[in-house]
Design a protein around this motif. Structure first.
Motif, PDB file in Angstrom:
ATOM      1  N   UNK A  28       0.686  -1.341   0.018  1.00 56.09           N
ATOM      2  CA  UNK A  28       0.102   0.159  -0.039  1.00 56.09           C
ATOM      3  C   UNK A  28       0.940   1.143   0.120  1.00 56.09           C
ATOM      4  N   UNK A  29       1.941   1.103   0.247  1.00 55.78           N
ATOM      5  CA  UNK A  29       3.007   2.266   0.322  1.00 55.78           C
ATOM      6  C   UNK A  29       3.970   2.369  -0.796  1.00 55.78           C
ATOM      7  N   UNK A  30       3.923   1.368  -1.635  1.00 57.23           N
ATOM      8  CA  UNK A  30       4.936   1.546  -2.874  1.00 57.23           C
ATOM      9  C   UNK A  30       4.934   2.452  -3.839  1.00 57.23           C
ATOM     10  N   UNK A  31       5.687   2.862  -4.378  1.00 58.57           N
ATOM     11  CA  UNK A  31       5.644   3.881  -5.481  1.00 58.57           C
ATOM     12  C   UNK A  31       4.701   3.488  -6.525  1.00 58.57           C
ATOM     13  N   UNK A  32       4.056   4.564  -7.213  1.00 59.80           N
ATOM     14  CA  UNK A  32       2.957   4.402  -8.114  1.00 59.80           C
ATOM     15  C   UNK A  32       1.509   4.295  -7.832  1.00 59.80           C
ATOM     16  N   UNK A  33       0.860   4.443  -8.766  1.00 59.23           N
ATOM     17  CA  UNK A  33      -0.659   4.342  -8.454  1.00 59.23           C
ATOM     18  C   UNK A  33      -1.281   3.190  -8.444  1.00 59.23           C
ATOM     19  N   UNK A  81      11.667   2.677   1.083  1.00 61.37           N
ATOM     20  CA  UNK A  81      12.210   3.649   1.178  1.00 61.37           C
ATOM     21  C   UNK A  81      13.345   3.922  -0.117  1.00 61.37           C
ATOM     22  N   UNK A  82      13.113   4.904  -0.832  1.00 59.94           N
ATOM     23  CA  UNK A  82      13.937   5.034  -2.158  1.00 59.94           C
ATOM     24  C   UNK A  82      15.080   5.866  -1.702  1.00 59.94           C
ATOM     25  N   UNK A  87      14.630   8.269  -6.266  1.00 59.64           N
ATOM     26  CA  UNK A  87      13.456   9.218  -6.325  1.00 59.64           C
ATOM     27  C   UNK A  87      13.499  10.273  -7.494  1.00 59.64           C
ATOM     28  N   UNK A  88      14.516  10.842  -8.031  1.00 55.03           N
ATOM     29  CA  UNK A  88      14.523  11.460  -9.097  1.00 55.03           C
ATOM     30  C   UNK A  88      13.838  10.857 -10.317  1.00 55.03           C
ATOM     31  N   UNK A  89      14.447   9.751 -10.574  1.00 54.51           N
ATOM     32  CA  UNK A  89      13.839   8.984 -11.699  1.00 54.51           C
ATOM     33  C   UNK A  89      12.345   8.576 -11.603  1.00 54.51           C
TER      34      UNK A  89
END
Length: 273
Positions: A28-33, A81-82, A87-89
């Motif tokens: 539920x907290x992974x990057x992306x929609x 945590x990235x 994060x920039x990518x």
């Protein structure tokens, strides 16, 4: 004499439950929609797992705040945590303050969405505000996920501002969780900031912070969809406030003037040599 099936032993059942809760919060907290239906499904599964956990807490006599804090500390190391490059990518090449802006906006959107879903589902169970262990499991799940999203935001803002927190993954997770409880950044110059992050005062702060977050969500209980509107709005405002407080704190903790310069966005009309 028959030997009990190891799969039925209480210790293994609790470990399996902790792992399931951690995996669900991680997803539920992974990057992306996430698609709304998928997010709703995962929140429902998390709520069911937490119902089982709260039942065991009642049976063991564990205090309400301690139970919630223990659950969160178990899942904290699983929050993804990235690093700065990733994060920039993931944010279209943004850096510095612009990247920090985008991280806060993304976290606000995520906690607002979770609040809207949780508030809408809790509205169907409308009742007088209950105690923690008898609260609608959906709101307890929402509290855990919102806290995880905000801890993730706090940790990734440390990456953006170049404030490095040393230690193992688990130690850093505890340090970021402790910082979230106190609503401030980790002090990299304090040698005990990681090793002593789980002192008695910090544990109390974490319990209080989680209980306040749950209390905010309990206020969204209401008929029809009023809970959905309130849940989303309250989470959005709280996450924005946290992001601003952490950014203000980390600007003070920047390790060197060179790091501060790196965070400044380029002036308009000028191009790099």
């Amino acid at each position: 004499m028959a030997v009990p099936d190891k799969d039925q032993q209480p210790g293994k059942q609790e470990a399996d439950l902790d792992r399931e809760v951690g995996e669900l919060v991680g997803r539920l907290t992974e990057p992306g929609e996430l698609e709304p239906a998928e997010r709703r499904k995962l929140l429902g599964r998390l709520a069911r797992s937490l119902t089982t956990a709260s039942r065991r807490a009642r049976e063991s006599g564990t205090g309400r705040g301690r139970w919630l804090a223990d659950i969160f500390l178990n899942i904290a190391p699983r929050i993804p945590i990235r690093d700065l490059h990733t994060l920039s990518e993931h944010h279209h090449g943004l850096t510095g303050e612009q990247l920090a802006d985008d991280l806060v906006r993304t976290a606000q959107k995520a906690t607002m969405t979770v609040g809207a879903i949780g508030g809408a589902l809790a509205a169907a169970q409308f009742a007088a505000p209950p105690l923690l262990l008898s609260a609608p499991a959906q709101l307890v799940a929402e509290t855990i996920v919102v806290a995880a999203i905000e801890v993730k935001l706090l940790a990734e803002l440390h990456e953006v501002y170049g404030v490095r927190v040393e230690g193992t993954g688990a130690q850093r997770a505890v340090a970021f969780t402790a910082a979230w409880a106190k609503q401030r950044g980790v002090d990299p110059l304090a040698p005990a900031s990681v090793s002593l992050a789980l002192g008695a005062a910090t544990k109390t702060a974490l319990r209080n912070r989680l209980m306040r977050t749950l209390g905010r969500h309990l206020t969204t209980l209401g008929p029809f969809l009023t809970g959905a509107v309130a849940g989303g709005a309250l989470n959005r405002v709280a996450t924005k406030k946290l992001g601003q407080a952490i950014r203000d704190d980390l600007r003070v903790k920047l390790p060197a003037s060179a790091e501060r310069g790196r965070l400044e966005p380029p002036e308009r009309g000028r191009s790099d040599p």
